[in-house]
Structures are given as C-alpha cells and as structure tokens.
Design a protein around this motif. Structure first.
Motif, PDB file in Angstrom:
ATOM      1  N   TYR A 108      -1.164  -4.988  -5.170  1.00 22.65           N
ATOM      2  CA  TYR A 108      -0.694  -3.597  -5.130  1.00 22.65           C
ATOM      3  C   TYR A 108      -1.901  -2.685  -4.931  1.00 22.65           C
ATOM      4  O   TYR A 108      -2.921  -2.838  -5.615  1.00 22.65           O
ATOM      5  CB  TYR A 108       0.014  -3.247  -6.441  1.00 22.65           C
ATOM      6  CG  TYR A 108       0.247  -1.759  -6.652  1.00 22.65           C
ATOM      7  CD1 TYR A 108       1.414  -1.151  -6.203  1.00 22.65           C
ATOM      8  CD2 TYR A 108      -0.702  -0.972  -7.309  1.00 22.65           C
ATOM      9  CE1 TYR A 108       1.631   0.203  -6.402  1.00 22.65           C
ATOM     10  CE2 TYR A 108      -0.492   0.381  -7.506  1.00 22.65           C
ATOM     11  CZ  TYR A 108       0.679   0.967  -7.051  1.00 22.65           C
ATOM     12  OH  TYR A 108       0.887   2.306  -7.249  1.00 22.65           O
ATOM     13  N   CYS A 109      -1.789  -1.755  -3.983  1.00 22.69           N
ATOM     14  CA  CYS A 109      -2.851  -0.781  -3.723  1.00 22.69           C
ATOM     15  C   CYS A 109      -2.231   0.610  -3.662  1.00 22.69           C
ATOM     16  O   CYS A 109      -1.253   0.821  -2.939  1.00 22.69           O
ATOM     17  CB  CYS A 109      -3.551  -1.038  -2.394  1.00 22.69           C
ATOM     18  SG  CYS A 109      -3.960  -2.745  -2.026  1.00 22.69           S
ATOM     19  N   ASN A 110      -2.798   1.542  -4.408  1.00 19.23           N
ATOM     20  CA  ASN A 110      -2.394   2.941  -4.291  1.00 19.23           C
ATOM     21  C   ASN A 110      -3.618   3.745  -3.882  1.00 19.23           C
ATOM     22  O   ASN A 110      -4.664   3.670  -4.537  1.00 19.23           O
ATOM     23  CB  ASN A 110      -1.821   3.459  -5.612  1.00 19.23           C
ATOM     24  CG  ASN A 110      -1.094   4.785  -5.430  1.00 19.23           C
ATOM     25  OD1 ASN A 110      -1.696   5.788  -5.057  1.00 19.23           O
ATOM     26  ND2 ASN A 110       0.206   4.792  -5.682  1.00 19.23           N
ATOM     27  N   ASP A 111      -3.500   4.492  -2.784  1.00 20.10           N
ATOM     28  CA  ASP A 111      -4.670   5.192  -2.238  1.00 20.10           C
ATOM     29  C   ASP A 111      -4.961   6.521  -2.918  1.00 20.10           C
ATOM     30  O   ASP A 111      -5.958   7.170  -2.612  1.00 20.10           O
ATOM     31  CB  ASP A 111      -4.547   5.383  -0.728  1.00 20.10           C
ATOM     32  CG  ASP A 111      -3.290   6.128  -0.319  1.00 20.10           C
ATOM     33  OD1 ASP A 111      -2.803   6.975  -1.100  1.00 20.10           O
ATOM     34  OD2 ASP A 111      -2.783   5.879   0.789  1.00 20.10           O
ATOM     35  N   GLY A 112      -4.096   6.952  -3.848  1.00 18.16           N
ATOM     36  CA  GLY A 112      -4.370   8.195  -4.584  1.00 18.16           C
ATOM     37  C   GLY A 112      -3.804   9.420  -3.908  1.00 18.16           C
ATOM     38  O   GLY A 112      -2.695   9.391  -3.373  1.00 18.16           O
ATOM     39  N   ASP A 113      -4.567  10.504  -3.889  1.00 17.75           N
ATOM     40  CA  ASP A 113      -4.073  11.775  -3.364  1.00 17.75           C
ATOM     41  C   ASP A 113      -5.250  12.688  -3.055  1.00 17.75           C
ATOM     42  O   ASP A 113      -6.405  12.378  -3.383  1.00 17.75           O
ATOM     43  CB  ASP A 113      -3.153  12.440  -4.392  1.00 17.75           C
ATOM     44  CG  ASP A 113      -3.902  12.811  -5.662  1.00 17.75           C
ATOM     45  OD1 ASP A 113      -4.391  13.951  -5.743  1.00 17.75           O
ATOM     46  OD2 ASP A 113      -4.042  11.956  -6.561  1.00 17.75           O
ATOM     47  N   TRP A 114      -4.925  13.843  -2.445  1.00 19.53           N
ATOM     48  CA  TRP A 114      -5.943  14.857  -2.122  1.00 19.53           C
ATOM     49  C   TRP A 114      -5.555  16.209  -2.734  1.00 19.53           C
ATOM     50  O   TRP A 114      -5.760  17.261  -2.157  1.00 19.53           O
ATOM     51  CB  TRP A 114      -6.157  14.932  -0.612  1.00 19.53           C
ATOM     52  CG  TRP A 114      -6.834  13.682  -0.164  1.00 19.53           C
ATOM     53  CD1 TRP A 114      -6.231  12.499   0.201  1.00 19.53           C
ATOM     54  CD2 TRP A 114      -8.236  13.430  -0.153  1.00 19.53           C
ATOM     55  NE1 TRP A 114      -7.177  11.546   0.449  1.00 19.53           N
ATOM     56  CE2 TRP A 114      -8.416  12.087   0.257  1.00 19.53           C
ATOM     57  CE3 TRP A 114      -9.358  14.221  -0.431  1.00 19.53           C
ATOM     58  CZ2 TRP A 114      -9.680  11.517   0.386  1.00 19.53           C
ATOM     59  CZ3 TRP A 114     -10.611  13.651  -0.293  1.00 19.53           C
ATOM     60  CH2 TRP A 114     -10.769  12.315   0.101  1.00 19.53           C
ATOM     61  N   VAL A 115      -4.999  16.088  -3.953  1.00 15.08           N
ATOM     62  CA  VAL A 115      -4.672  17.253  -4.775  1.00 15.08           C
ATOM     63  C   VAL A 115      -5.432  17.168  -6.093  1.00 15.08           C
ATOM     64  O   VAL A 115      -6.009  18.145  -6.560  1.00 15.08           O
ATOM     65  CB  VAL A 115      -3.148  17.328  -5.027  1.00 15.08           C
ATOM     66  CG1 VAL A 115      -2.809  18.378  -6.077  1.00 15.08           C
ATOM     67  CG2 VAL A 115      -2.409  17.631  -3.726  1.00 15.08           C
ATOM     68  N   GLU A 116      -5.459  15.972  -6.667  1.00 15.76           N
ATOM     69  CA  GLU A 116      -6.093  15.768  -7.968  1.00 15.76           C
ATOM     70  C   GLU A 116      -7.302  14.833  -7.882  1.00 15.76           C
ATOM     71  O   GLU A 116      -8.398  15.186  -8.294  1.00 15.76           O
ATOM     72  CB  GLU A 116      -5.064  15.195  -8.948  1.00 15.76           C
ATOM     73  CG  GLU A 116      -3.836  16.086  -9.135  1.00 15.76           C
ATOM     74  CD  GLU A 116      -2.709  15.344  -9.820  1.00 15.76           C
ATOM     75  OE1 GLU A 116      -2.927  14.885 -10.956  1.00 15.76           O
ATOM     76  OE2 GLU A 116      -1.618  15.200  -9.226  1.00 15.76           O
TER      77      GLU A 116
ATOM     78  N   VAL B  52       0.858  -1.183   0.000  1.00 16.68           N
ATOM     79  CA  VAL B  52       0.000   0.000   0.000  1.00 16.68           C
ATOM     80  C   VAL B  52       0.894   1.232   0.000  1.00 16.68           C
ATOM     81  O   VAL B  52       1.808   1.335   0.824  1.00 16.68           O
ATOM     82  CB  VAL B  52      -0.925   0.046   1.234  1.00 16.68           C
ATOM     83  CG1 VAL B  52      -1.737   1.335   1.249  1.00 16.68           C
ATOM     84  CG2 VAL B  52      -1.846  -1.161   1.271  1.00 16.68           C
ATOM     85  N   GLY B  53       0.643   2.163  -0.908  1.00 18.79           N
ATOM     86  CA  GLY B  53       1.425   3.394  -0.954  1.00 18.79           C
ATOM     87  C   GLY B  53       0.673   4.509  -1.641  1.00 18.79           C
ATOM     88  O   GLY B  53      -0.521   4.401  -1.943  1.00 18.79           O
ATOM     89  N   GLY B  54       1.388   5.582  -1.891  1.00 20.11           N
ATOM     90  CA  GLY B  54       0.828   6.747  -2.557  1.00 20.11           C
ATOM     91  C   GLY B  54       1.819   7.266  -3.577  1.00 20.11           C
ATOM     92  O   GLY B  54       2.177   6.580  -4.530  1.00 20.11           O
ATOM     93  N   HIS B  55       2.268   8.495  -3.387  1.00 23.24           N
ATOM     94  CA  HIS B  55       3.383   9.124  -4.105  1.00 23.24           C
ATOM     95  C   HIS B  55       3.099   9.508  -5.546  1.00 23.24           C
ATOM     96  O   HIS B  55       3.410  10.633  -5.953  1.00 23.24           O
ATOM     97  CB  HIS B  55       4.614   8.220  -4.044  1.00 23.24           C
ATOM     98  CG  HIS B  55       5.867   8.826  -4.591  1.00 23.24           C
ATOM     99  ND1 HIS B  55       6.313  10.081  -4.224  1.00 23.24           N
ATOM    100  CD2 HIS B  55       6.788   8.348  -5.481  1.00 23.24           C
ATOM    101  CE1 HIS B  55       7.445  10.350  -4.870  1.00 23.24           C
ATOM    102  NE2 HIS B  55       7.740   9.325  -5.640  1.00 23.24           N
ATOM    103  N   ILE B  56       2.517   8.622  -6.345  1.00 24.14           N
ATOM    104  CA  ILE B  56       2.404   8.895  -7.784  1.00 24.14           C
ATOM    105  C   ILE B  56       1.060   9.502  -8.168  1.00 24.14           C
ATOM    106  O   ILE B  56       0.797   9.712  -9.356  1.00 24.14           O
ATOM    107  CB  ILE B  56       2.667   7.625  -8.617  1.00 24.14           C
ATOM    108  CG1 ILE B  56       1.653   6.520  -8.286  1.00 24.14           C
ATOM    109  CG2 ILE B  56       4.089   7.146  -8.423  1.00 24.14           C
ATOM    110  CD1 ILE B  56       1.753   5.325  -9.222  1.00 24.14           C
ATOM    111  N   HIS B  57       0.199   9.802  -7.181  1.00 24.64           N
ATOM    112  CA  HIS B  57      -1.092  10.441  -7.455  1.00 24.64           C
ATOM    113  C   HIS B  57      -1.899   9.647  -8.485  1.00 24.64           C
ATOM    114  O   HIS B  57      -2.490  10.225  -9.398  1.00 24.64           O
ATOM    115  CB  HIS B  57      -0.900  11.886  -7.928  1.00 24.64           C
ATOM    116  CG  HIS B  57      -0.317  12.792  -6.894  1.00 24.64           C
ATOM    117  ND1 HIS B  57      -0.508  14.158  -6.916  1.00 24.64           N
ATOM    118  CD2 HIS B  57       0.442  12.553  -5.804  1.00 24.64           C
ATOM    119  CE1 HIS B  57       0.118  14.714  -5.885  1.00 24.64           C
ATOM    120  NE2 HIS B  57       0.707  13.742  -5.200  1.00 24.64           N
ATOM    121  N   ASN B  58      -1.927   8.339  -8.309  1.00 22.80           N
ATOM    122  CA  ASN B  58      -2.664   7.494  -9.249  1.00 22.80           C
ATOM    123  C   ASN B  58      -3.256   6.317  -8.487  1.00 22.80           C
ATOM    124  O   ASN B  58      -2.603   5.289  -8.283  1.00 22.80           O
ATOM    125  CB  ASN B  58      -1.741   6.990 -10.365  1.00 22.80           C
ATOM    126  CG  ASN B  58      -2.507   6.396 -11.527  1.00 22.80           C
ATOM    127  OD1 ASN B  58      -2.941   7.108 -12.443  1.00 22.80           O
ATOM    128  ND2 ASN B  58      -2.688   5.086 -11.503  1.00 22.80           N
TER     129      ASN B  58
END
Length: 273
Positions: free
Chosen positions: A218-226, A201-207
């Motif tokens: 694989y899990c990406n939680d996204g972001d709070w900008v886009e 689980v991670g973030g970083h790439i805004h996807n």
C-alpha cells in the motif's frame, strides 16, 4: 539551479487548486528538482467543490498549472485520475486534454514488473461508517486546523523557517484519525489483492505512507495542502516518499508475510477531504 533529477514516475494527489490551502509554490519547487518521465495526478487536483463557493486561483497556482502543461508538451506522460473533489472530470475518462490523459483508474507497472492499482481512494469511503453529526464536526475541525496551519506558516516564513505542517502534527495525535487511516489502508490492500495485483497507490486521506501485508504493498502519496509529499519511482523500480524539497522521507518496506486482517467496520470521527 542544478539540473533536475530524472525519475521514472512521480505520483501526486490532493493539490486542491482553487483553495487558499493549496501549496502550489512548494509543488512547483519540487517539479524544478525532479523530472519524471510519467506523472500521475491522483485526484483532487482541482477542488471544484470549494470553487462553487469561492474560486481562488492566485498567480502561484496559475504558474503551477502552466508548469504542468509545459511538462506534458515536453514529453512527460501525464495521467489525470480525478477524485471526489474533481469528480466532474471523470466524464472525460479516456480522452486527452492538452496532452493530459484522463482515466478513472490505472494499473501501473514498475520497472521491476510489479503491477499497482492506482485510484484516488474515495471509493473506499463506504468502508467507513460515520454518524452525520461526527461528519459535520470533523469537517469543521479540519477547516479550523487548516486555517491555523496557514497562520503558523506565515509566521515561520517571517522568521525564514521552512514549511511545517501543524495540521499533520495534530492528526498524528488523534486516535480516531489513526483508526480511520488503518481501515482505509486495509480496504485498499484487500482491493489490490482481489484483483491479483502487487499493490495500491492512492491519495484522498491526506496521510502519506507505506504498508505491506501478505505480499501486497500500500502506498499513499500524501497531499499538497498539509504534508506536501509525493511518491516517486526511481529507474530501478524502487518506491520512495519525498517531500517538497525532493528529500527522502521513507522507502517502501519489505513485504510482510502476515496475512491481511479481516475487514471490520469501525465508527470513525473524521473523513478525508
């Protein structure tokens, strides 16, 4: 307002407090809709890099910080894993600040017994080769698109329309961005597999998104900008991507049987924020 829905775990990253692009009001709205027992803040929560040039902390962002601290005081376990934009906080790993635990990385165990590596994800940047001029161009284009995103949503608010990410829509059309995401996902999956874990689980790439390869998730939680998304674990151990309204976006996929591909290094045209 109805009572918030109880969830076991919530993962959010890339809030970028201190910048004009932080969607603090939308995240605060989500936190009024769901109540996690444990909250992972998976990096780039405070954008210390941007704040060196110009610090912005409007009332909505201050209220969000206050809400997070109230959650910690009320019994929600909050674990802060700093990213590359708030890397200075990594020096505090192992400590608790205002009942918020700070760690460099974590292994989270779901209700159904799966063990997931949690990190911001910037450690995988070394798997992407970017020419300096392409890096500068990518950064400049990203800032331009975020500015367009702000103006687009100001107009939508005037007409009573909900938030929509222009930046995310443009990224989906970029072949270079898709190749970057693919290589990042591949590196994260390999790392989890090397450590004998069930997923990452991670973030970083805004996807935001899921991928499954050879029994590793694989899990990406996204972001709070886009995108304004979060990853949620329910009380049965299921993982879901939700938006700022708490609405389901995507459920975790079934485990794929195909083996992980060999890691390759590709020249990419962009980088994560």
């Amino acid at each position: 307002m109805s009572n918030p829905v109880s969830v076991r775990t919530l993962f959010v990253s890339d809030i970028h407090l201190g910048t004009r692009d932080c969607q603090a009001e939308l995240l605060a709205r989500l936190l009024r809709r769901v109540r996690p027992e444990r909250l992972y803040l998976v990096g780039d929560i405070v954008d210390l890099i941007a704040m060196q040039k110009r610090a912005i902390l409007p009332p909505a962002q201050q209220r969000l910080v206050a809400r997070l601290l109230r959650l910690a005081r009320s019994g929600c376990e909050i674990i802060y894993i700093p990213g590359n934009h708030d890397a200075a906080f990594r020096r505090l790993s192992g400590l608790k600040v205002h009942r918020v635990r700070i760690e460099r990385r974590m292994v989270h165990e779901t209700v159904d017994g799966r063990r997931l590596l949690i990190s911001h994800g910037d450690e995988f940047d070394t798997h992407v080769r970017i020419a300096p001029w392409m890096l500068a161009l990518g950064d400049g284009m990203h800032q331009f698109v975020l500015a367009l995103n702000r103006w687009c949503n100001r107009g939508r608010r005037l007409f009573g329309m909900p938030y929509w990410s222009l930046a995310a829509a443009l990224k989906r059309r970029s072949g270079a961005a898709r190749r970057y995401v693919m290589q990042f996902e591949q590196a994260a999956l390999h790392q989890a597999a090397r450590e004998g874990l069930d997923g990452y689980v991670g973030g970083h790439i805004h996807n935001a998104g899921f991928r499954a390869r050879d029994g590793v998730l694989y899990c990406n939680d996204g972001d709070w900008v886009e995108h304004c998304t979060a990853l949620m674990e329910n009380h049965h151990g299921g993982l879901q991507l939700i938006d700022w309204q708490g609405e389901l976006i995507e459920r975790e996929p079934p485990m794929a049987s195909a083996p992980l591909p060999e890691q390759v290094e590709l020249p990419m045209a962009g980088r994560a924020s």
